[in-house]
Design a protein around this motif. Structure first.
Motif, mmCIF file in Angstrom:
data_model
loop_
_atom_site.group_PDB
_atom_site.id
_atom_site.type_symbol
_atom_site.label_atom_id
_atom_site.label_comp_id
_atom_site.label_asym_id
_atom_site.label_seq_id
_atom_site.Cartn_x
_atom_site.Cartn_y
_atom_site.Cartn_z
ATOM 1 N N HIS A 79 0.858 -1.202 0.000
ATOM 2 C CA HIS A 79 0.000 0.000 0.000
ATOM 3 C C HIS A 79 0.881 1.234 0.000
ATOM 4 C CE1 HIS A 79 0.338 0.891 4.469
ATOM 5 N NE2 HIS A 79 0.834 -0.326 4.394
ATOM 6 N N GLY A 80 0.252 2.394 0.073
ATOM 7 C CA GLY A 80 0.996 3.651 0.159
ATOM 8 C C GLY A 80 1.991 3.806 -0.976
ATOM 9 N N GLY A 81 3.221 4.138 -0.620
ATOM 10 C CA GLY A 81 4.255 4.459 -1.594
ATOM 11 C C GLY A 81 4.791 3.301 -2.409
ATOM 12 N N ALA A 82 4.288 2.086 -2.155
ATOM 13 C CA ALA A 82 4.741 0.916 -2.927
ATOM 14 C C ALA A 82 3.728 0.522 -4.007
ATOM 15 C CB ALA A 82 5.000 -0.265 -2.000
ATOM 16 N N TRP A 83 2.698 1.324 -4.203
ATOM 17 C CA TRP A 83 1.593 0.962 -5.095
ATOM 18 C C TRP A 83 2.033 0.554 -6.490
ATOM 19 C CZ3 TRP A 83 0.548 3.767 -9.548
ATOM 20 C CH2 TRP A 83 1.216 5.002 -9.667
ATOM 21 N N GLN A 84 3.004 1.266 -7.065
ATOM 22 C CA GLN A 84 3.379 0.999 -8.464
ATOM 23 C C GLN A 84 4.128 -0.322 -8.637
ATOM 24 O OE1 GLN A 84 4.752 3.717 -6.728
ATOM 25 N NE2 GLN A 84 6.600 2.532 -6.270
ATOM 26 N N ASP A 85 4.662 -0.862 -7.568
ATOM 27 C CA ASP A 85 5.481 -2.073 -7.667
ATOM 28 C C ASP A 85 4.687 -3.305 -8.092
ATOM 29 O OD1 ASP A 85 7.653 -0.536 -6.908
ATOM 30 O OD2 ASP A 85 7.454 -1.052 -4.794
ATOM 31 N N VAL A 86 3.360 -3.276 -7.913
ATOM 32 C CA VAL A 86 2.521 -4.419 -8.277
ATOM 33 C C VAL A 86 1.941 -4.300 -9.689
ATOM 34 C CG1 VAL A 86 1.908 -4.973 -5.885
ATOM 35 C CG2 VAL A 86 0.448 -3.420 -7.217
ATOM 36 N N MET A 87 2.268 -3.229 -10.398
ATOM 37 C CA MET A 87 1.726 -3.051 -11.753
ATOM 38 C C MET A 87 2.284 -4.110 -12.699
ATOM 39 S SD MET A 87 2.015 1.097 -12.146
ATOM 40 C CE MET A 87 0.896 1.374 -13.514
ATOM 41 N N ASN A 88 1.519 -4.444 -13.733
ATOM 42 C CA ASN A 88 2.076 -5.324 -14.763
ATOM 43 C C ASN A 88 3.095 -4.529 -15.582
ATOM 44 O OD1 ASN A 88 0.694 -4.005 -16.937
ATOM 45 N ND2 ASN A 88 -1.082 -5.346 -16.682
ATOM 46 N N ASN A 89 3.880 -5.232 -16.350
ATOM 47 C CA ASN A 89 4.996 -4.597 -17.032
ATOM 48 C C ASN A 89 4.557 -3.542 -18.043
ATOM 49 O OD1 ASN A 89 7.775 -4.806 -16.591
ATOM 50 N ND2 ASN A 89 8.062 -5.629 -18.635
ATOM 51 N N GLU A 90 3.488 -3.837 -18.778
ATOM 52 C CA GLU A 90 3.018 -2.911 -19.814
ATOM 53 C C GLU A 90 2.607 -1.580 -19.187
ATOM 54 O OE1 GLU A 90 3.209 -6.856 -20.774
ATOM 55 O OE2 GLU A 90 1.691 -6.138 -19.358
ATOM 56 N N THR A 122 -5.820 1.655 -1.625
ATOM 57 C CA THR A 122 -4.720 2.203 -2.432
ATOM 58 C C THR A 122 -5.005 1.987 -3.914
ATOM 59 O OG1 THR A 122 -3.097 1.824 -0.684
ATOM 60 C CG2 THR A 122 -2.237 1.991 -2.928
ATOM 61 N N ALA A 123 -5.488 0.793 -4.246
ATOM 62 C CA ALA A 123 -5.788 0.467 -5.647
ATOM 63 C C ALA A 123 -6.795 1.451 -6.226
ATOM 64 C CB ALA A 123 -6.313 -0.962 -5.756
ATOM 65 N N GLU A 124 -7.871 1.694 -5.493
ATOM 66 C CA GLU A 124 -8.896 2.638 -5.964
ATOM 67 C C GLU A 124 -8.317 4.043 -6.119
ATOM 68 O OE1 GLU A 124 -12.106 2.124 -6.998
ATOM 69 O OE2 GLU A 124 -11.634 -0.008 -6.826
ATOM 70 N N SER A 142 -8.609 -3.651 2.275
ATOM 71 C CA SER A 142 -7.568 -2.697 2.676
ATOM 72 C C SER A 142 -6.373 -3.480 3.200
ATOM 73 C CB SER A 142 -8.086 -1.753 3.775
ATOM 74 O OG SER A 142 -8.264 -2.439 4.994
ATOM 75 N N ALA A 143 -5.241 -2.797 3.317
ATOM 76 C CA ALA A 143 -4.070 -3.424 3.938
ATOM 77 C C ALA A 143 -4.390 -3.754 5.396
ATOM 78 C CB ALA A 143 -2.860 -2.500 3.848
ATOM 79 N N MET A 144 -5.099 -2.855 6.076
ATOM 80 C CA MET A 144 -5.458 -3.091 7.480
ATOM 81 C C MET A 144 -6.271 -4.373 7.627
ATOM 82 S SD MET A 144 -6.408 0.746 8.836
ATOM 83 C CE MET A 144 -7.385 1.220 7.403
ATOM 84 N N THR A 145 -7.239 -4.555 6.725
ATOM 85 C CA THR A 145 -8.093 -5.750 6.759
ATOM 86 C C THR A 145 -7.244 -7.009 6.645
ATOM 87 O OG1 THR A 145 -9.766 -4.439 5.587
ATOM 88 C CG2 THR A 145 -10.142 -6.814 5.726
ATOM 89 N N ALA A 146 -6.375 -7.038 5.635
ATOM 90 C CA ALA A 146 -5.529 -8.217 5.415
ATOM 91 C C ALA A 146 -4.597 -8.443 6.607
ATOM 92 C CB ALA A 146 -4.723 -8.059 4.130
ATOM 93 N N LEU A 147 -3.992 -7.365 7.121
ATOM 94 C CA LEU A 147 -3.080 -7.497 8.260
ATOM 95 C C LEU A 147 -3.794 -8.090 9.468
ATOM 96 C CD1 LEU A 147 -1.146 -4.136 7.874
ATOM 97 C CD2 LEU A 147 -0.154 -6.427 7.669
ATOM 98 N N LEU A 148 -4.994 -7.642 9.741
ATOM 99 C CA LEU A 148 -5.761 -8.173 10.874
ATOM 100 C C LEU A 148 -6.136 -9.625 10.649
ATOM 101 C CD1 LEU A 148 -8.045 -5.118 11.631
ATOM 102 C CD2 LEU A 148 -6.397 -6.148 13.209
#
Length: 160
Positions: A79-90, A122-124, A142-148
């Protein structure tokens, strides 16, 4: 300095050091379940995110100690500042002009059973969806949801 050892689980990422004479012995009979929270990335868009690499290092160093892949459960919230790291290559290349340096790392991590989870909030906010995100990435409310939820299921929270 010391030579790093290639991993037994991920060959291309996450080399680690062999450490001798430990005071805290590694319990190689245990199951290690961890969820890592990643909200930062590299300033340089062509450089791999060292926090995502941590998952590969975790798997490799414990495999090198004699643990089996089945004993090592890894999840990661993005989440946050790492959002772009999960994008596909194109999509990444279109936006930043370079290949996504994290694309193959995420593919290999998920191939060995790690779960890479994108914060839906973050995605939205960033306009990320299944068309521009690596298909191996999972979406959560959310990241919070998954973390919990993962901690409720016995995963231990690791923050850098």
């Amino acid at each position: 300095g010391q030579e790093r050892t290639e991993g037994k689980i991920l060959k291309d990422f996450g080399e680690t050091f062999d450490v001798k004479d430990l005071d805290i012995k590694t319990d190689t009979s245990a199951e290690f379940k961890m969820i890592i929270d990643v909200s930062k990335s590299s300033e340089d868009r062509s450089v791999i995110n060292k926090y995502i690499v941590t998952a590969a290092r975790f798997l490799n160093m414990h495999a090198n100690e004699g643990m089996k892949k089945e004993q090592l459960k890894v999840a990661m919230t993005i989440h946050g500042g790492a959002w772009q790291d999960v994008m596909n290559n194109e999509a990444y290349k279109e936006k930043f002009g370079v290949d996504n340096p994290n694309f193959e790392l995420i593919n290999q991590l998920t191939e060995v059973g790690a779960e890479i989870i994108l914060c839906g909030q973050t995605a939205e906010f960033r306009g990320l969806d299944r068309n521009n995100v690596n298909p191996n990435v999972k979406f959560a409310l959310s990241a919070m949801t998954a973390l919990l939820q993962y901690q409720n299921n016995g995963y231990h929270f690791i923050k850098f």
